[in-house]
Design an enzyme around this catalytic site. Sequence first.
Site, PDB file in Angstrom:
ATOM      1  N   GLY A 147      75.228  -2.521 -71.599  1.00 48.37           N
ATOM      2  CA  GLY A 147      75.101  -1.350 -70.755  1.00 48.37           C
ATOM      3  C   GLY A 147      76.116  -0.292 -71.124  1.00 48.37           C
ATOM      4  O   GLY A 147      77.106  -0.565 -71.815  1.00 48.37           O
ATOM      5  N   CYS A 148      75.885   0.922 -70.667  1.00 48.03           N
ATOM      6  CA  CYS A 148      76.755   2.038 -71.042  1.00 48.03           C
ATOM      7  C   CYS A 148      78.135   1.951 -70.386  1.00 48.03           C
ATOM      8  O   CYS A 148      79.165   2.025 -71.066  1.00 48.03           O
ATOM      9  CB  CYS A 148      76.080   3.372 -70.720  1.00 48.03           C
ATOM     10  SG  CYS A 148      75.442   3.506 -69.040  1.00 48.03           S
ATOM     11  N   TYR A 149      78.175   1.777 -69.066  1.00 53.20           N
ATOM     12  CA  TYR A 149      79.473   1.616 -68.402  1.00 53.20           C
ATOM     13  C   TYR A 149      80.232   0.404 -68.964  1.00 53.20           C
ATOM     14  O   TYR A 149      81.430   0.518 -69.283  1.00 53.20           O
ATOM     15  CB  TYR A 149      79.291   1.444 -66.894  1.00 53.20           C
ATOM     16  CG  TYR A 149      78.983   2.696 -66.113  1.00 53.20           C
ATOM     17  CD1 TYR A 149      79.818   3.819 -66.157  1.00 53.20           C
ATOM     18  CD2 TYR A 149      77.863   2.757 -65.285  1.00 53.20           C
ATOM     19  CE1 TYR A 149      79.532   4.951 -65.411  1.00 53.20           C
ATOM     20  CE2 TYR A 149      77.574   3.887 -64.538  1.00 53.20           C
ATOM     21  CZ  TYR A 149      78.417   4.992 -64.605  1.00 53.20           C
ATOM     22  OH  TYR A 149      78.133   6.115 -63.854  1.00 53.20           O
TER      23      TYR A 149
END
Length: 344
Positions: A147-149
Site C-alpha cells: 500500500g501507499c501509506y
Amino acid sequence: MIKVGIIGATGYVGCELLRLLLNHPKIEIGAISSVSFEGQEIDSIYKNFFNKTNLICENMNEVVKKCDVIFTALPHGLSEDIAKEVIDNKKICIDLGADFRLSDENEYKFWYGKEFSEPELHKKSVYGLPELNKEKIKTSHLIANPGCYPTSIELGLMPLLKNSLIDTNNIICDSKSGTTGAGRSLSLGTHFPEENESFAPYKIGDHRHTPEIEEILSFIANEKVNVTFTPHLLPINRGILSTIYCTPKDNIDLEYIHKLYNDFYKDAPFVHILPLGEIAAIKNIRLSNNCHISLHLNHRKNQIIIISTIDNMIKGAAGQAIQNMNLILGFNEDDGLKIISPAF
C-alpha cells in the site's frame, strides 16, 4: 519482447501503470481490460493517451491469455481468482490491491470483511517492497504490491527497526496523502468543494493500512510493533508525506543515524537520504519513483522524527509494481523508472 497486461486499466493506478509501461524499453503492452469500459479505446477515456496508443479495453480473460506478466489494479476481494488463473498458467501476477498483503486470514477478514478464497495461493505470494524482499521477489511469480501509506512508513523506519534502536510500542505515524489515493470513483470526501482549501484527518484509528503497517514493521523488527497511524487528505492530486515520531532506546547522535540510513540504503536506487538540515517535501518526489527521507531530532524529548515522502501513484503503487516486475524478469531495477521530478 515480454508481453505485459493490465487488468483494471481505467482506474487511476491502472492508468498510471499504462503511462509508465508505454515508456519501458524492454516490454510490450499485450492487452488491457476494464469492466466499466470494455470495448472502448483507452485514449477515449484518458486523452493523455491520444495518438500514443490504440489499445482497446478487452475482457480480463484475454489479458491473461495474451500476456506474460499481468498487473491487477482492482479493489480488494477481486484479485484472488484472477491470480490463481495466472499462476496456474505459469505466468506472473503483480497485484496492486490488498488481497495478498496480509498473511493472517483473521486480520484480513476483520479489516476487509472477506475470507481468503485461495488460502494456498497466499503461501506463494511475496510482499513486494524491494528494499526489504529483493531476493524473494526475484524468484516469485505472485507479488503483493504494498500500500501507499505503508510504503512511506516502512521505508522511513526500516533502518531503525532492523538495528533495534527504537521503542516498538511508541511509534506515531502522521501521514498526509493527495486525493488520487481514494481512486477514480466519486465520493463526497473528495468532491472539490469539500476538499479544496481544507485539510483533515480521516478513518482515525480505523484505517485498513494499519494491519499491513504493523505486520511488516513487526517482521522487520523481529518483534511485535504497534503504531498510532492517522491519515490525512491534502488538497493536492498526488503525493504522500509521513511524519514519523519514535523514541530511541538510548541517546543517539543524529550524525550516527544519518550514516546508518545512508549505509542501509546504499544499494537502493530509489531511496534517498537528504543531507542533515534539509526537509523532505512532496514536490521533490512528485511524478517519480523516488522516496526522500529526512532525519531530525527533538532534543528536549529525546525523540527521532523521520519525514518520508513518496508519490502515492508511483512508488506507492504503479512504479513500485514495475520495479518488482524488473526484478523478477532480470531487468535493471530502474528500467522505465528513470524519472526526475519537475522543479515546480
